[in-house]
Scaffold this active site. Structure first.
Site, PDB file in Angstrom:
ATOM      1  N   GLU A  28       0.848  -1.194   0.000  1.00  0.00           N
ATOM      2  CA  GLU A  28       0.000   0.000   0.000  1.00  0.00           C
ATOM      3  C   GLU A  28       0.880   1.239   0.000  1.00  0.00           C
ATOM      4  O   GLU A  28       1.990   1.237   0.546  1.00  0.00           O
ATOM      5  CB  GLU A  28      -0.918   0.008   1.234  1.00  0.00           C
ATOM      6  CG  GLU A  28      -1.851   1.207   1.296  1.00  0.00           C
ATOM      7  CD  GLU A  28      -2.846   1.131   2.450  1.00  0.00           C
ATOM      8  OE1 GLU A  28      -3.683   2.046   2.582  1.00  0.00           O
ATOM      9  OE2 GLU A  28      -2.788   0.143   3.222  1.00  0.00           O
ATOM     10  N   ASN A  73      -6.692   1.519   2.843  1.00  0.00           N
ATOM     11  CA  ASN A  73      -7.383   2.794   2.992  1.00  0.00           C
ATOM     12  C   ASN A  73      -6.970   3.790   1.919  1.00  0.00           C
ATOM     13  O   ASN A  73      -7.774   4.617   1.475  1.00  0.00           O
ATOM     14  CB  ASN A  73      -7.106   3.376   4.378  1.00  0.00           C
ATOM     15  CG  ASN A  73      -7.692   2.545   5.496  1.00  0.00           C
ATOM     16  OD1 ASN A  73      -8.482   1.647   5.268  1.00  0.00           O
ATOM     17  ND2 ASN A  73      -7.292   2.847   6.718  1.00  0.00           N
ATOM     18  N   ASN A 173     -12.294  -1.059  -0.632  1.00  0.00           N
ATOM     19  CA  ASN A 173     -11.608  -1.517   0.577  1.00  0.00           C
ATOM     20  C   ASN A 173     -12.355  -1.061   1.821  1.00  0.00           C
ATOM     21  O   ASN A 173     -12.661   0.128   1.967  1.00  0.00           O
ATOM     22  CB  ASN A 173     -10.188  -0.949   0.623  1.00  0.00           C
ATOM     23  CG  ASN A 173      -9.481  -1.269   1.924  1.00  0.00           C
ATOM     24  OD1 ASN A 173      -9.031  -2.387   2.142  1.00  0.00           O
ATOM     25  ND2 ASN A 173      -9.399  -0.289   2.823  1.00  0.00           N
ATOM     26  N   GLU A 174     -12.671  -2.005   2.698  1.00  0.00           N
ATOM     27  CA  GLU A 174     -13.239  -1.715   4.026  1.00  0.00           C
ATOM     28  C   GLU A 174     -14.325  -0.643   3.990  1.00  0.00           C
ATOM     29  O   GLU A 174     -14.322   0.289   4.801  1.00  0.00           O
ATOM     30  CB  GLU A 174     -12.122  -1.320   4.997  1.00  0.00           C
ATOM     31  CG  GLU A 174     -11.170  -2.469   5.303  1.00  0.00           C
ATOM     32  CD  GLU A 174     -10.150  -2.150   6.392  1.00  0.00           C
ATOM     33  OE1 GLU A 174     -10.092  -0.991   6.852  1.00  0.00           O
ATOM     34  OE2 GLU A 174      -9.409  -3.073   6.784  1.00  0.00           O
ATOM     35  N   TYR A 245      -6.587  -8.230  12.448  1.00  0.00           N
ATOM     36  CA  TYR A 245      -5.282  -7.948  13.038  1.00  0.00           C
ATOM     37  C   TYR A 245      -5.321  -8.329  14.514  1.00  0.00           C
ATOM     38  O   TYR A 245      -6.348  -8.200  15.178  1.00  0.00           O
ATOM     39  CB  TYR A 245      -4.927  -6.464  12.893  1.00  0.00           C
ATOM     40  CG  TYR A 245      -4.745  -6.029  11.466  1.00  0.00           C
ATOM     41  CD1 TYR A 245      -3.550  -6.284  10.795  1.00  0.00           C
ATOM     42  CD2 TYR A 245      -5.754  -5.360  10.783  1.00  0.00           C
ATOM     43  CE1 TYR A 245      -3.376  -5.886   9.483  1.00  0.00           C
ATOM     44  CE2 TYR A 245      -5.592  -4.961   9.466  1.00  0.00           C
ATOM     45  CZ  TYR A 245      -4.391  -5.226   8.822  1.00  0.00           C
ATOM     46  OH  TYR A 245      -4.224  -4.833   7.514  1.00  0.00           O
ATOM     47  N   GLU A 293      -6.342  -9.053   4.242  1.00  0.00           N
ATOM     48  CA  GLU A 293      -5.528  -8.321   5.226  1.00  0.00           C
ATOM     49  C   GLU A 293      -5.509  -9.144   6.509  1.00  0.00           C
ATOM     50  O   GLU A 293      -6.564  -9.409   7.093  1.00  0.00           O
ATOM     51  CB  GLU A 293      -6.076  -6.922   5.528  1.00  0.00           C
ATOM     52  CG  GLU A 293      -5.868  -5.912   4.422  1.00  0.00           C
ATOM     53  CD  GLU A 293      -6.211  -4.485   4.844  1.00  0.00           C
ATOM     54  OE1 GLU A 293      -5.989  -4.141   6.035  1.00  0.00           O
ATOM     55  OE2 GLU A 293      -6.702  -3.716   4.001  1.00  0.00           O
ATOM     56  N   GLN A 352       1.672  -5.818   6.049  1.00  0.00           N
ATOM     57  CA  GLN A 352       2.044  -5.613   4.663  1.00  0.00           C
ATOM     58  C   GLN A 352       3.401  -6.246   4.389  1.00  0.00           C
ATOM     59  O   GLN A 352       3.877  -7.013   5.221  1.00  0.00           O
ATOM     60  CB  GLN A 352       2.041  -4.124   4.352  1.00  0.00           C
ATOM     61  CG  GLN A 352       0.641  -3.532   4.428  1.00  0.00           C
ATOM     62  CD  GLN A 352       0.556  -2.086   3.951  1.00  0.00           C
ATOM     63  OE1 GLN A 352       1.449  -1.533   3.324  1.00  0.00           O
ATOM     64  NE2 GLN A 352      -0.546  -1.441   4.293  1.00  0.00           N
TER      65      GLN A 352
END
Length: 504
Positions: A28, A73, A173-174, A245, A293, A352
């Site tokens: 990213e 993001n 994304n999200e 996460y 992710e 990442q």
């Protein structure tokens, strides 16, 4: 005497194939992942495109199969056209997601050239935050159409004659997250995702499309978000995303080491929701998961604080967590969970790849080194082959504050029927007690030989790698491993990850 645990392996009981896409990662435009991470033109190893060869070498050693790009993001405010054409003419833009400035030195063409150098399949994300259907179509035309149209010919004028033919695409994304630029309700997002998917398939019907699921299982809309989005988009997409996460909180090491329990529940809940939508809609196909992710991330550390006010830096040091041995054991156990669900998890991305919550760290213009989390990922990617076997497991249990009683042992095994290779990946989640593991191999045949047993552990589970010392703690041969009369025996230290390889 150590507590004992038992496994039985049988080639007749298969979960599904080992997928190269399970060992994906994520790049990213965040912090130093791109600039001074993969791209550092002043570095002694940099090639003509400015990419660090020392980083590419470690990416290959890590065993990465796919890379998701350019966010995250970041993608929800990204104008992809800014990153093509002559570099000196590209605009600098504010990145609202991470309060930074993006110089757009690296864009679509540079990323695709990097993927070719690193032998990686790209996974492209489109902006459904501030943009929509037309911009997604324009990017698809630029990357995948042969020629004779505006954006395809624009790509050719930039030196890329042949189309990139990118197969996997993330539809935003999200979008469930209030922090996301262009955040939408499930109904709003589902409609936009369906329209975008339909239009993209008019250009290329063979695309593999990922719709946004929940950004974590703790979201208040978790479950209902997936149900609403999939009810609208089911026939238009192939995968639903999942993000998770984990971190040690308040010194609760036991719960942290059992993080894979939460990942298992997350996956099984998303599968149940997807299959419910399938049943209600009487659909033929199954929707699978792109767990695009996942990682250990200490979100409350200073390293995760972003700039404020008038400070919009280029490539600031953000999310540069330093991982310890326990973090690596958890990463290894999360990989076990992903493999255990290979029948429904068809793709995954460690978030990442470089510098940003990453297994690979760099100094600008200087050294590169492996974090602790590099090792279980690399060895699993290298040695997981063929098919994932169901594991019949018997283990002692212990209590955790977050997940109640959990098994001290977590394990998965793979078998390559063509080569006869068998790999066992095992974690001892106990913080204090070793485990004496016995594995019944009789059903696999009597000609197996023990090739290697490696264990990653240390008396100080808080040890972290640095540029000055990244090799004091490495996976070491486990001298306790024995194979006799169709039974493998090996002692697993507390807070440890192990890989045992056999050959038929």
């Amino acid at each position: 005497m150590p507590a004992s645990a038992h496994l039985t392996l049988d080639p007749a009981f298969v979960v599904g194939p080992v997928r190269r896409r399970t060992f994906g990662s994520f790049v990213e435009h965040l912090g130093r992942c791109v600039y001074t991470g993969i791209h550092d033109p002043g570095h002694p190893t940099a090639d003509a495109d400015g990419f660090r060869q020392d980083v590419i070498d470690l990416v290959k050693e890590l065993g990465v199969g796919t890379v998701r790009y350019p966010g995250g993001n970041f993608v929800s405010g990204y104008r992809w056209e800014d990153g093509i054409g002559p570099v000196e003419q590209r605009p600098r833009r504010l990145d609202l997601a991470w309060h930074s400035t993006d110089p757009n030195t690296v864009g679509v063409d540079e990323f695709m050239r990097w993927c070719a150098k690193a032998d990686i399949e790209p996974m492209m994300a489109v902006n459904l935050g501030t943009r929509g259907v037309q911009e997604a179509l324009d990017l698809l035309e630029y990357t995948n159409v042969v020629g004779g149209t505006h954006f395809a010919d624009l790509r050719r004028s930039h030196g890329q004659e042949e189309p990139y033919r990118i197969r996997m695409w993330c539809l935003g994304n999200e979008m469930d997250g209030p922090w996301q630029i262009g955040h939408k309700t499930a109904e709003e997002y589902a409609r936009l995702a369906k329209e975008t998917a339909n239009a993209m398939r008019m250009v290329d019907p063979d695309l593999e499309l990922v719709v946004c699921g929940s950004s974590s299982s703790s979201m208040p809309t978790f479950g209902s978000w997936e149900a609403t989005v999939l009810a609208e988009t089911y026939e238009n997409i192939d995968y639903v995303s999942a993000h998770a996460y984990y971190q040690e909180k308040d010194g609760d090491l036991a719960s942290f080491l059992a993080s894979a329990v939460d990942m298992d529940r997350f996956i099984e809940s998303v599968v149940a929701t997807a299959d419910h939508v399938r049943a209600v809609g009487r659909h033929e196909k199954r929707i699978n998961i792109s767990f695009d992710e996942w990682n250990v991330w200490y979100q409350d550390r200073v390293a995760s604080d972003i700039a404020k006010g008038d400070d919009w830096p280029v490539a600031p040091r953000l999310l540069e967590d330093r991982y310890n041995v326990a973090d690596a054991v958890v990463v290894g156990s999360l990989l076990i969970s992903l493999l255990r669900h290979t029948d429904r998890v068809h793709s995954a991305s460690l978030a990442q790849l470089v510098n940003v919550i990453a297994p690979i760290m760099t100094e600008p213009g200087g050294r590169v080194w492996k974090q602790t989390t590099f090792h279980p990922f690399s060895l699993t990617a290298k040695h997981a082959q063929g098919e994932v076997l169901q594991v019949a497991l018997s283990s002692p249990t212990h209590s955790t504050a977050r997940f109640g009683e959990v098994t001290s042992l977590d394990a998965v095994a793979t078998r390559d029927a063509e080569t006869g290779a068998v790999s066992l990946f095992a974690v001892n989640r106990s913080t204090t007690e070793p485990l004496e593991l016995q594995v019944s191999l009789a059903a696999l045949g009597g000609n197996l030989e023990l090739v290697e047993a490696l264990t990653y552990a240390n008396d100080d589970h808080t040890w972290s790698a640095t540029a000055d010392d990244s090799e004091s703690v490495l996976p070491e041969p486990n001298g306790s491993a024995r194979l006799a009369d169709g039974v493998l025996s090996v002692t697993l230290p507390p807070i440890s990850w192990s890989c045992v390889r056999l050959q038929g």
